[in-house]
Enzyme design. Structure first.
Site, mmCIF file in Angstrom:
data_model
loop_
_atom_site.group_PDB
_atom_site.id
_atom_site.type_symbol
_atom_site.label_atom_id
_atom_site.label_comp_id
_atom_site.label_asym_id
_atom_site.label_seq_id
_atom_site.Cartn_x
_atom_site.Cartn_y
_atom_site.Cartn_z
ATOM 1 N N HIS A 77 0.809 -1.222 0.000
ATOM 2 C CA HIS A 77 0.000 0.000 0.000
ATOM 3 C C HIS A 77 0.842 1.272 0.000
ATOM 4 O O HIS A 77 0.535 2.237 -0.708
ATOM 5 C CB HIS A 77 -0.940 0.006 1.203
ATOM 6 C CG HIS A 77 -2.176 -0.791 0.990
ATOM 7 N ND1 HIS A 77 -3.434 -0.249 1.010
ATOM 8 C CD2 HIS A 77 -2.341 -2.108 0.734
ATOM 9 C CE1 HIS A 77 -4.332 -1.197 0.783
ATOM 10 N NE2 HIS A 77 -3.693 -2.333 0.618
ATOM 11 N N ASP B 117 -4.469 6.659 2.827
ATOM 12 C CA ASP B 117 -4.961 5.403 2.281
ATOM 13 C C ASP B 117 -6.465 5.343 2.544
ATOM 14 O O ASP B 117 -6.931 5.715 3.625
ATOM 15 C CB ASP B 117 -4.252 4.228 2.968
ATOM 16 C CG ASP B 117 -4.476 2.900 2.263
ATOM 17 O OD1 ASP B 117 -5.639 2.439 2.243
ATOM 18 O OD2 ASP B 117 -3.512 2.321 1.737
#
Length: 454
Positions: free
Chosen positions: A21, A118
């Site tokens: 990520h 995120d």
């Protein structure tokens, strides 16, 4: 009281430090920072994550890294339950990120003007509201999986999940825009099957509820790949911005090729080689590694297989010796360069989002998909049934027969050339999207404007 002061913008970037990520988020932040040298980007992640993705010589003075705690209490003894480290991190994340931002403000003298995070961090909707800041979320996968999470509650109600879905796995999602060829079984775990009370399931469901509050949601894709889903998500989110594919925007520095993959490929015929890789996280079970190896050996197809050294003990006895004249076993391969080589005709993959985009951005390599978890089944279904970019492995697991059938279909029959033509056509659309007047370029400019407000 607002923490955003007058003067130059200061964007706080909150990264999810697990899996793959943080790296793609940093990649787009570097691109944004290059375009806006007066904007300061403070990047927050755990020490291990920062060490793995930041190079020793960070050449962008307006990107600064800050360590945040991993949430593991001192003296804590792990109990070994699934996702334990992620749960500990998330429990402490809001307080740790706040502390990190206070440190960055104190060091730089510049108040935070925007949160870029995120998309997993659903709690940032409330955090940004309390700080009177815009919240901009980055989704690391594709539009279809994002749609699945936004529609989670609707899917559960429509499918009557409380009654169970046994025997209905092949029903298609006709009631979700752009998902008419997607089956229930293709959805990520935790949407309508699996443990709906797991950490990840609850996190993604909360995310689906929170994202309509974001000032923007951006991702590494291009509008022309999923026009129906894109139009639907644009109607549900304030600014839904496809700003990729990243691998077609900036050519990365030439990767080292210690295994000499590229020179080996130079000696192979056009579209004759199979390239096998399952990303940095996924490892097939032992029995499937054996079946895949048996298929490669029996088919006589030349191949490059990127397999970590510790997994080689699962290969059939004598396999490495028997294939040494027509196969390469490497611990790591320069994947983007391999996929651009004319000799590669098939890519055996888990169908992770980044791998899928790298295949589209390559030289027209047909895909053979064996998904394992998360969005991979959904990506694979879209790849095969909607975009026509390859085939799934029959039965969903590697068997010698299934792999040999896929290789023959894509390397020796007309289907392979049709698939490669589809791939090349989609690449042209992707290249247009990132061109001067393309959709991704326009969306990136809008993202820049959103982040440049002090």
């Amino acid at each position: 009281m607002s923490t955003a002061g007058r003067g130059s913008p200061h964007v706080a970037v909150l990264a999810f430090p697990f899996s793959t990520h943080a790296a793609p988020l940093l990649a787009v932040i570097r691109r944004l920072a290059t375009a806006t040298p007066d904007t300061l980007y403070s990047f927050f992640s755990t020490a291990d994550s920062i060490a793995s993705i930041f190079s020793a010589s960070n050449d962008l003075p307006n990107v600064r890294a800050y360590d945040v705690g991993d949430g593991v209490p001192e003296g804590y003894v792990r109990v070994g339950k699934p996702q334990e480290d992620i749960e500990l991190f998330l429990r402490a994340a809001p307080a740790n990120f706040r502390k990190g931002m206070e440190e960055a403000v104190a060091k730089t003298g510049r108040r935070v003007s925007c949160l870029v995070t995120d998309a997993f961090f659903w709690f940032c909707a409330d955090m940004a509201a309390e700080m009177e800041l815009p919240w901009v979320a980055f989704w690391t996968a594709g539009p279809a999986s994002l749609s699945a999470h936004l529609y989670t509650e609707h899917l559960r109600q429509t499918l009557g999940v409380c009654r169970g879905i046994d025997g209905r796995e092949d029903e298609t999602l006709q009631f979700i825009p752009g998902m008419s060829k997607v089956r229930i079984r293709d959805l990520p775990e935790g949407v309508v099957f699996g443990n709906l009370d797991s950490l990840f399931s609850r996190m993604l469901c909360d995310m689906g509820r929170a994202l309509p509050r974001a000032a923007a949601v951006f991702l590494n894709s291009f509008e022309e790949l999923d026009p129906t889903i894109t139009a639907d998500l644009k109607s549900k989110l304030n600014n839904f911005l496809n700003v990729g594919p990243f691998n077609l925007i900036a050519t990365p520095p030439r990767a080292s090729d210690e295994s000499r993959c590229m020179s080996w490929l130079d000696g192979q015929g056009r579209a004759s080689v199979a390239y096998i890789s399952f990303g940095s996280v996924t490892v097939p079970p032992r029995e499937e590694i054996v079946e895949l190896a048996d298929a490669l050996e029996a088919s006589q197809v030349p191949f490059i297989w990127s397999l970590k050294d510790h997994s080689r003990e699962n290969l059939p006895e004598g396999f490495l010796k028997r294939i040494e004249t027509r196969g390469m076993m490497v611990a790591w391969a320069p994947q983007e360069e391999v996929l651009r080589h004319d000799a590669v005709g098939a890519f055996i993959t888990h169908c992770g989002w980044n791998s899928l985009l790298e295949s589209i951005g390559g030289g027209g390599v047909a895909m053979i998909c064996r998904p394992f978890f998360g969005d991979q089944r959904l990506n694979g279904r879209m790849m095969e049934e909607v975009w026509g970019l390859g085939v799934g492995v029959e039965g969903g697991v590697f068997t010698k027969k299934a792999v040999m059938n896929c290789l023959q279909l894509l390397l020796s029959q007309e289907r392979g050339e049709i698939v490669r033509d589809n791939m090349r056509a989609l690449r042209r659309q992707a290249e247009k999207a990132v061109g001067p007047d393309g959709s991704s370029t326009r969306n990136f400019k809008l993202l820049l404007e959103l982040l440049s407000i002090p």
